[in-house]
Motif scaffolding. Structure first.
Motif, PDB file in Angstrom:
ATOM      1  N   TYR A   1      -9.344   6.127   3.364  1.00  0.00           N
ATOM      2  CA  TYR A   1      -8.338   5.322   2.656  1.00  0.00           C
ATOM      3  C   TYR A   1      -8.932   4.037   2.057  1.00  0.00           C
ATOM      4  CZ  TYR A   1      -4.676   8.339   4.495  1.00  0.00           C
ATOM      5  OH  TYR A   1      -3.884   9.423   4.783  1.00  0.00           O
TER       6      TYR A   1
ATOM      7  N   TYR B   1     -11.092  -0.813  -2.670  1.00  0.00           N
ATOM      8  CA  TYR B   1      -9.801  -0.159  -2.895  1.00  0.00           C
ATOM      9  C   TYR B   1      -9.199   0.289  -1.567  1.00  0.00           C
ATOM     10  CZ  TYR B   1     -11.021   0.064  -7.846  1.00  0.00           C
ATOM     11  OH  TYR B   1     -11.366  -0.264  -9.141  1.00  0.00           O
ATOM     12  N   VAL B   2      -7.936  -0.095  -1.340  1.00  0.00           N
ATOM     13  CA  VAL B   2      -7.166   0.411  -0.205  1.00  0.00           C
ATOM     14  C   VAL B   2      -6.143   1.363  -0.808  1.00  0.00           C
ATOM     15  CG1 VAL B   2      -5.712  -0.151   1.771  1.00  0.00           C
ATOM     16  CG2 VAL B   2      -7.481  -1.760   1.026  1.00  0.00           C
ATOM     17  N   LYS B   3      -6.341   2.635  -0.549  1.00  0.00           N
ATOM     18  CA  LYS B   3      -5.562   3.665  -1.223  1.00  0.00           C
ATOM     19  C   LYS B   3      -4.105   3.726  -0.735  1.00  0.00           C
ATOM     20  CE  LYS B   3      -9.644   6.507  -2.055  1.00  0.00           C
ATOM     21  NZ  LYS B   3     -10.306   7.807  -1.778  1.00  0.00           N
ATOM     22  N   LYS B   4      -3.274   4.187  -1.638  1.00  0.00           N
ATOM     23  CA  LYS B   4      -1.854   4.373  -1.342  1.00  0.00           C
ATOM     24  C   LYS B   4      -1.704   5.297  -0.135  1.00  0.00           C
ATOM     25  CE  LYS B   4       2.405   6.155  -3.416  1.00  0.00           C
ATOM     26  NZ  LYS B   4       3.012   6.803  -4.619  1.00  0.00           N
TER      27      LYS B   4
ATOM     28  N   VAL C   1       0.836  -1.199   0.000  1.00  0.00           N
ATOM     29  CA  VAL C   1       0.000   0.000   0.000  1.00  0.00           C
ATOM     30  C   VAL C   1       0.877   1.259   0.000  1.00  0.00           C
ATOM     31  CG1 VAL C   1      -1.746   1.291   1.302  1.00  0.00           C
ATOM     32  CG2 VAL C   1      -1.876  -1.189   1.172  1.00  0.00           C
TER      33      VAL C   1
ATOM     34  N   ALA D   1      -2.325   4.277   3.043  1.00  0.00           N
ATOM     35  CA  ALA D   1      -3.127   3.804   4.183  1.00  0.00           C
ATOM     36  C   ALA D   1      -2.216   3.247   5.272  1.00  0.00           C
ATOM     37  CB  ALA D   1      -4.107   2.741   3.727  1.00  0.00           C
TER      38      ALA D   1
ATOM     39  N   THR E   1      -2.027   1.831  -4.694  1.00  0.00           N
ATOM     40  CA  THR E   1      -3.366   1.418  -4.246  1.00  0.00           C
ATOM     41  C   THR E   1      -3.576  -0.059  -4.548  1.00  0.00           C
ATOM     42  OG1 THR E   1      -4.309   3.617  -4.550  1.00  0.00           O
ATOM     43  CG2 THR E   1      -5.849   1.775  -4.591  1.00  0.00           C
ATOM     44  N   GLN E   2      -4.150  -0.779  -3.598  1.00  0.00           N
ATOM     45  CA  GLN E   2      -4.437  -2.199  -3.759  1.00  0.00           C
ATOM     46  C   GLN E   2      -5.946  -2.411  -3.817  1.00  0.00           C
ATOM     47  OE1 GLN E   2      -1.706  -4.463  -4.017  1.00  0.00           O
ATOM     48  NE2 GLN E   2      -0.662  -2.475  -4.126  1.00  0.00           N
ATOM     49  N   SER E   3      -6.383  -3.451  -4.536  1.00  0.00           N
ATOM     50  CA  SER E   3      -7.839  -3.692  -4.639  1.00  0.00           C
ATOM     51  C   SER E   3      -8.157  -5.167  -4.797  1.00  0.00           C
ATOM     52  CB  SER E   3      -8.420  -2.918  -5.817  1.00  0.00           C
ATOM     53  OG  SER E   3      -7.978  -3.471  -7.047  1.00  0.00           O
TER      54      SER E   3
END
Length: 194
Positions: free
Chosen positions: A152, A161-164, A126, A166, A130-132
Protein backbone atom coordinates in the motif's frame (compact mmCIF):
# COMPACT_ATOMS: atom_id res chain seq x y z
CA UNK A 1 121.95 -30.68 -13.05
CA UNK A 2 119.05 -33.05 -12.49
CA UNK A 3 118.44 -31.53 -9.09
CA UNK A 4 118.31 -28.05 -10.64
CA UNK A 5 115.81 -29.20 -13.28
CA UNK A 6 113.62 -30.80 -10.60
CA UNK A 7 113.77 -27.63 -8.52
CA UNK A 8 112.84 -25.44 -11.52
CA UNK A 9 110.00 -27.79 -12.45
CA UNK A 10 108.71 -27.72 -8.88
CA UNK A 11 108.83 -23.89 -8.79
CA UNK A 12 107.04 -23.74 -12.17
CA UNK A 13 104.32 -26.14 -10.99
CA UNK A 14 103.76 -24.24 -7.74
CA UNK A 15 103.60 -20.93 -9.64
CA UNK A 16 100.96 -22.33 -12.02
CA UNK A 17 98.87 -23.72 -9.17
CA UNK A 18 98.98 -20.43 -7.29
CA UNK A 19 97.94 -18.53 -10.40
CA UNK A 20 94.99 -20.85 -11.03
CA UNK A 21 93.84 -20.49 -7.43
CA UNK A 22 93.99 -16.70 -7.67
CA UNK A 23 92.07 -16.80 -10.96
CA UNK A 24 89.42 -19.01 -9.42
CA UNK A 25 88.98 -16.54 -6.56
CA UNK A 26 88.77 -13.56 -8.93
CA UNK A 27 86.27 -15.22 -11.21
CA UNK A 28 83.92 -16.32 -8.42
CA UNK A 29 80.55 -14.51 -8.74
CA UNK A 30 80.09 -11.78 -6.11
CA UNK A 31 77.22 -12.05 -3.62
CA UNK A 32 73.99 -10.63 -5.07
CA UNK A 33 72.79 -7.30 -3.67
CA UNK A 34 69.38 -7.56 -2.01
CA UNK A 35 66.81 -5.09 -0.74
CA UNK A 36 63.77 -5.01 1.53
CA UNK A 37 60.62 -2.99 0.95
CA UNK A 38 57.68 -1.47 2.79
CA UNK A 39 54.89 1.09 2.34
CA UNK A 40 54.67 4.19 4.54
CA UNK A 41 50.92 3.53 4.70
CA UNK A 42 49.25 0.27 3.69
CA UNK A 43 45.78 1.84 3.57
CA UNK A 44 43.94 5.14 3.25
CA UNK A 45 40.36 6.38 2.76
CA UNK A 46 38.77 7.41 -0.53
CA UNK A 47 38.72 11.20 -1.03
CA UNK A 48 38.08 11.54 -4.76
CA UNK A 49 41.75 12.19 -5.51
CA UNK A 50 44.65 10.02 -6.66
CA UNK A 51 46.47 8.61 -3.61
CA UNK A 52 49.60 6.80 -4.70
CA UNK A 53 51.32 4.65 -2.07
CA UNK A 54 54.70 5.82 -0.81
CA UNK A 55 57.30 3.07 -1.26
CA UNK A 56 60.40 2.71 0.93
CA UNK A 57 63.14 0.39 -0.36
CA UNK A 58 66.28 -0.28 1.70
CA UNK A 59 69.53 -2.20 1.51
CA UNK A 60 70.20 -2.72 5.19
CA UNK A 61 69.93 0.76 6.70
CA UNK A 62 70.58 2.53 3.40
CA UNK A 63 67.48 3.97 1.70
CA UNK A 64 67.61 3.30 -2.03
CA UNK A 65 66.66 5.74 -4.81
CA UNK A 66 63.71 5.36 -7.16
CA UNK A 67 64.76 5.32 -10.81
CA UNK A 68 68.33 4.41 -9.84
CA UNK A 69 68.07 1.34 -7.62
CA UNK A 70 64.45 0.36 -8.25
CA UNK A 71 61.27 1.24 -10.11
CA UNK A 72 57.55 0.87 -9.33
CA UNK A 73 56.02 -1.14 -12.16
CA UNK A 74 52.38 -0.98 -11.02
CA UNK A 75 50.24 1.22 -13.27
CA UNK A 76 47.06 1.56 -11.21
CA UNK A 77 45.09 4.81 -10.88
CA UNK A 78 45.05 4.64 -7.06
CA UNK A 79 41.89 6.75 -7.04
CA UNK A 80 38.87 4.51 -6.44
CA UNK A 81 38.20 2.42 -3.37
CA UNK A 82 39.61 -1.10 -3.59
CA UNK A 83 42.73 -3.22 -3.18
CA UNK A 84 45.83 -2.67 -5.30
CA UNK A 85 49.01 -4.71 -5.70
CA UNK A 86 52.13 -2.53 -5.56
CA UNK A 87 55.02 -4.09 -7.50
CA UNK A 88 58.65 -2.94 -7.32
CA UNK A 89 61.58 -4.22 -9.41
CA UNK A 90 65.25 -3.66 -8.73
CA UNK A 91 67.60 -1.80 -11.11
CA UNK A 92 71.37 -1.85 -11.57
CA UNK A 93 73.05 -4.13 -9.07
CA UNK A 94 69.59 -4.85 -7.62
CA UNK A 95 68.26 -6.19 -10.92
CA UNK A 96 66.18 -9.29 -10.35
CA UNK A 97 65.06 -8.18 -6.90
CA UNK A 98 61.29 -7.78 -6.40
CA UNK A 99 58.92 -6.41 -3.77
CA UNK A 100 55.13 -6.83 -3.72
CA UNK A 101 52.65 -5.40 -1.22
CA UNK A 102 48.88 -4.88 -1.05
CA UNK A 103 47.64 -1.30 -0.75
CA UNK A 104 44.01 -0.57 0.18
CA UNK A 105 41.84 2.49 -0.43
CA UNK A 106 38.88 2.11 1.91
CA UNK A 107 35.37 3.30 1.19
CA UNK A 108 34.48 6.68 2.69
CA UNK A 109 31.52 7.26 5.01
CA UNK A 110 28.32 7.95 3.09
CA UNK A 111 26.29 10.93 4.26
CA UNK A 112 22.58 10.48 3.56
CA UNK A 113 19.92 13.00 4.56
CA UNK A 114 16.20 13.19 3.82
CA UNK A 115 13.90 16.19 3.60
CA UNK A 116 11.47 14.28 5.86
CA UNK A 117 11.73 11.40 8.32
CA UNK A 118 8.05 10.57 8.31
CA UNK A 119 4.71 11.07 6.61
CA UNK A 120 1.31 10.95 8.35
CA UNK A 121 -2.00 10.74 6.52
CA UNK A 122 -5.62 10.49 7.64
CA UNK A 123 -7.35 7.15 7.11
CA UNK A 124 -10.47 9.02 6.02
CA UNK A 125 -8.54 10.57 3.09
CA UNK A 126 -6.86 7.32 2.06
CA UNK A 127 -10.28 5.66 2.06
CA UNK A 128 -11.34 8.00 -0.76
CA UNK A 129 -8.11 8.38 -2.79
CA UNK A 130 -4.34 7.76 -2.92
CA UNK A 131 -2.33 10.32 -0.96
CA UNK A 132 1.26 11.42 -1.67
CA UNK A 133 4.07 13.72 -0.63
CA UNK A 134 7.47 14.62 -2.02
CA UNK A 135 10.67 12.98 -0.83
CA UNK A 136 14.21 14.21 -1.45
CA UNK A 137 17.42 12.31 -0.74
CA UNK A 138 20.64 14.24 -0.21
CA UNK A 139 23.81 12.17 -0.61
CA UNK A 140 27.47 12.34 -1.58
CA UNK A 141 27.27 9.77 -4.34
CA UNK A 142 25.60 6.57 -5.43
CA UNK A 143 22.36 5.02 -6.61
CA UNK A 144 19.20 5.47 -4.52
CA UNK A 145 16.65 2.68 -4.15
CA UNK A 146 13.56 2.30 -1.96
CA UNK A 147 11.97 -0.71 -0.30
CA UNK A 148 8.52 -0.55 1.27
CA UNK A 149 7.17 -2.83 4.01
CA UNK A 150 3.71 -2.82 2.41
CA UNK A 151 2.10 -3.02 -1.03
CA UNK A 152 0.00 0.00 0.00
CA UNK A 153 3.06 2.29 0.24
CA UNK A 154 5.45 2.99 -2.64
CA UNK A 155 7.95 5.55 -3.88
CA UNK A 156 8.06 6.76 -7.46
CA UNK A 157 9.52 9.81 -9.21
CA UNK A 158 10.45 11.53 -5.97
CA UNK A 159 7.10 10.97 -4.22
CA UNK A 160 5.79 8.66 -1.50
CA UNK A 161 2.37 7.21 -2.32
CA UNK A 162 -0.09 5.80 0.22
CA UNK A 163 -2.56 3.91 -1.91
CA UNK A 164 -6.32 4.05 -1.60
CA UNK A 165 -7.58 1.44 0.84
CA UNK A 166 -4.49 1.40 3.10
CA UNK A 167 -5.50 0.39 6.62
CA UNK A 168 -4.62 2.25 9.78
CA UNK A 169 -1.14 1.47 11.01
CA UNK A 170 2.57 2.22 10.68
CA UNK A 171 4.56 1.39 7.54
CA UNK A 172 8.27 1.66 6.79
CA UNK A 173 10.11 2.77 3.68
CA UNK A 174 13.84 1.99 3.63
CA UNK A 175 16.07 4.29 1.61
CA UNK A 176 19.30 2.70 0.32
CA UNK A 177 22.24 4.55 -1.21
CA UNK A 178 24.87 2.31 -2.81
CA UNK A 179 28.22 3.45 -4.19
CA UNK A 180 31.52 1.79 -5.12
CA UNK A 181 33.52 4.45 -3.25
CA UNK A 182 31.29 5.00 -0.20
CA UNK A 183 29.85 2.73 2.46
CA UNK A 184 26.21 1.96 1.82
CA UNK A 185 23.84 4.44 3.45
CA UNK A 186 20.45 3.44 4.87
CA UNK A 187 17.65 5.65 6.17
CA UNK A 188 14.08 4.85 7.19
CA UNK A 189 10.93 6.88 6.54
CA UNK A 190 8.00 6.11 8.83
CA UNK A 191 4.57 6.32 7.17
CA UNK A 192 1.52 6.44 9.44
CA UNK A 193 -2.11 6.05 8.54
CA UNK A 194 -4.33 7.12 11.41
Amino acid sequence: MKTLKKTLFLIFTLTMLMGMTAFAKDSASPSKATFTGSLKKTSTVYNGKTQKPSVVIKDGKKTLKAGVDYKVVSKASYKNAGKYVVKVEGLGKYAGQKFTKTYTIKKATQSVKLNRKGYTVRASKVKKATQSTSIKVYKKAGKVTFKSSSKYVSVKNGRIYVKKGAKKGTYKVKVYVKSSNYNNGVRIITVRVK
